[in-house]
Design an enzyme around this catalytic site. Structure first.
Site, PDB file in Angstrom:
ATOM      1  N   THR A  11       0.823  -1.210   0.000  1.00 52.96           N
ATOM      2  CA  THR A  11       0.000   0.000   0.000  1.00 52.96           C
ATOM      3  C   THR A  11       0.861   1.265   0.000  1.00 52.96           C
ATOM      4  O   THR A  11       0.489   2.261  -0.618  1.00 52.96           O
ATOM      5  CB  THR A  11      -0.991   0.016   1.178  1.00 52.96           C
ATOM      6  OG1 THR A  11      -0.275  -0.023   2.411  1.00 52.96           O
ATOM      7  CG2 THR A  11      -1.963  -1.161   1.086  1.00 52.96           C
ATOM      8  N   ARG A  57      22.902 -13.817   3.690  1.00 51.44           N
ATOM      9  CA  ARG A  57      22.152 -12.559   3.614  1.00 51.44           C
ATOM     10  C   ARG A  57      23.021 -11.465   3.016  1.00 51.44           C
ATOM     11  O   ARG A  57      22.545 -10.623   2.265  1.00 51.44           O
ATOM     12  CB  ARG A  57      21.655 -12.126   5.000  1.00 51.44           C
ATOM     13  CG  ARG A  57      20.665 -13.083   5.611  1.00 51.44           C
ATOM     14  CD  ARG A  57      19.259 -12.621   5.774  1.00 51.44           C
ATOM     15  NE  ARG A  57      18.956 -11.263   6.039  1.00 51.44           N
ATOM     16  CZ  ARG A  57      18.474 -10.799   7.168  1.00 51.44           C
ATOM     17  NH1 ARG A  57      18.299 -11.591   8.202  1.00 51.44           N
ATOM     18  NH2 ARG A  57      18.161  -9.532   7.289  1.00 51.44           N
ATOM     19  N   LEU A  85      18.573  -4.731   6.448  1.00 53.04           N
ATOM     20  CA  LEU A  85      19.584  -4.644   5.398  1.00 53.04           C
ATOM     21  C   LEU A  85      20.958  -4.798   6.022  1.00 53.04           C
ATOM     22  O   LEU A  85      21.223  -4.305   7.113  1.00 53.04           O
ATOM     23  CB  LEU A  85      19.448  -3.317   4.655  1.00 53.04           C
ATOM     24  CG  LEU A  85      18.149  -3.176   3.877  1.00 53.04           C
ATOM     25  CD1 LEU A  85      17.903  -1.737   3.481  1.00 53.04           C
ATOM     26  CD2 LEU A  85      18.156  -4.085   2.658  1.00 53.04           C
ATOM     27  N   HIS A 101       7.627   3.879   9.346  1.00 58.61           N
ATOM     28  CA  HIS A 101       7.386   3.103  10.561  1.00 58.61           C
ATOM     29  C   HIS A 101       6.071   3.564  11.175  1.00 58.61           C
ATOM     30  O   HIS A 101       5.772   4.760  11.193  1.00 58.61           O
ATOM     31  CB  HIS A 101       8.551   3.300  11.546  1.00 58.61           C
ATOM     32  CG  HIS A 101       8.470   2.424  12.745  1.00 58.61           C
ATOM     33  ND1 HIS A 101       8.691   1.063  12.686  1.00 58.61           N
ATOM     34  CD2 HIS A 101       8.194   2.717  14.037  1.00 58.61           C
ATOM     35  CE1 HIS A 101       8.560   0.556  13.901  1.00 58.61           C
ATOM     36  NE2 HIS A 101       8.251   1.528  14.735  1.00 58.61           N
ATOM     37  N   GLU A 134      22.204   0.546  10.476  1.00 57.85           N
ATOM     38  CA  GLU A 134      22.371  -0.885  10.768  1.00 57.85           C
ATOM     39  C   GLU A 134      21.475  -1.385  11.894  1.00 57.85           C
ATOM     40  O   GLU A 134      21.354  -2.583  12.105  1.00 57.85           O
ATOM     41  CB  GLU A 134      23.837  -1.186  11.096  1.00 57.85           C
ATOM     42  CG  GLU A 134      24.355  -0.540  12.366  1.00 57.85           C
ATOM     43  CD  GLU A 134      24.708   0.938  12.218  1.00 57.85           C
ATOM     44  OE1 GLU A 134      24.833   1.606  13.255  1.00 57.85           O
ATOM     45  OE2 GLU A 134      24.835   1.442  11.084  1.00 57.85           O
ATOM     46  N   ASP A 137      15.207   0.305  13.316  1.00 57.74           N
ATOM     47  CA  ASP A 137      14.490   1.572  13.439  1.00 57.74           C
ATOM     48  C   ASP A 137      15.258   2.591  14.288  1.00 57.74           C
ATOM     49  O   ASP A 137      14.667   3.343  15.063  1.00 57.74           O
ATOM     50  CB  ASP A 137      13.078   1.352  14.008  1.00 57.74           C
ATOM     51  CG  ASP A 137      12.248   0.440  13.128  1.00 57.74           C
ATOM     52  OD1 ASP A 137      12.343   0.570  11.894  1.00 57.74           O
ATOM     53  OD2 ASP A 137      11.500  -0.394  13.673  1.00 57.74           O
ATOM     54  N   GLU A 166       0.698   7.476   6.753  1.00 55.69           N
ATOM     55  CA  GLU A 166       1.898   7.053   6.016  1.00 55.69           C
ATOM     56  C   GLU A 166       1.745   7.316   4.527  1.00 55.69           C
ATOM     57  O   GLU A 166       2.686   7.758   3.874  1.00 55.69           O
ATOM     58  CB  GLU A 166       2.169   5.558   6.229  1.00 55.69           C
ATOM     59  CG  GLU A 166       2.706   5.204   7.579  1.00 55.69           C
ATOM     60  CD  GLU A 166       2.865   3.706   7.776  1.00 55.69           C
ATOM     61  OE1 GLU A 166       3.660   3.332   8.644  1.00 55.69           O
ATOM     62  OE2 GLU A 166       2.198   2.911   7.080  1.00 55.69           O
TER      63      GLU A 166
END
Length: 180
Positions: A11, A57, A85, A101, A134, A137, A166
């Site tokens: 969305t 990863r 990430l 967020h 890193e 949040d 958002e």
């Protein structure tokens, strides 16, 4: 040019598409998600980078970063992307990765912010856009829009109001960042 990372419904991606922002690519860590269908409908190149297809990863994130760079991406937007990430990605796009967020930061980080807000009994939450680093949040907040918590709110009702915020805030912030 923008690269959008997604994991689910999409969305927030749709809000970026509807805002007419220059999206060069959409990538997901999960095949078959609705967000990829939204991108394909908008004729935006898509890629799936499932960690199961890579040795690690780090290897997956390096391949993802290389693919985005090949498509001319200069700003990465995490729009419901549910993987942290790793260094190979963060280093290539340092200072150019943003995330949305569903709660105020740094007060309510993590994967269940709406539930955490309701459990805390606070009078308001926020849609927040922040830079990605890193941590979970932990990057600097760029902008936030307050959303009141109503007495009879459930996870679903509060999430719907936060998502509406958002969908306004993320495109506005991304447009500003693209103009720099």
């Amino acid at each position: 040019m923008i690269g959008v990372l997604v994991s689910g419904e999409g969305t927030n991606l749709q809000a970026l598409i509807d805002a007419g922002l220059p999206i060069a690519a959409v990538a997901s860590n999960r095949p078959g998600v609705r967000a990829l269908e939204r991108a394909q409908s908008a004729v935006i190149p898509t890629g799936v980078f499932d960690v199961a297809e890579y040795a690690s990863r780090d290897a997956r994130d390096a391949a993802l970063a290389a693919w985005l760079e090949e498509l001319g991406v200069t700003l990465v937007v995490c729009a419901g992307y549910m993987h942290l990430l790793r260094a190979p990605f963060l280093e290539r796009f340092a200072g150019r990765i943003v995330n949305t967020h569903s709660a105020p930061l740094p007060d309510f980080p993590g994967a269940r912010p709406i539930e955490d807000v309701l459990a805390a009994g606070v009078p308001e939450t926020a849609a927040t856009v922040h830079y990605v680093d890193e941590g979970i949040d932990t990057g600097p907040v760029i902008a936030a829009e307050r959303v009141p918590v109503l007495e009879d709110d459930t996870v679903e009702t509060l999430r719907a109001r936060v998502q509406a915020a958002e969908h306004r805030l993320l495109p506005a912030v991304v447009r500003q960042l693209c103009a720099r």
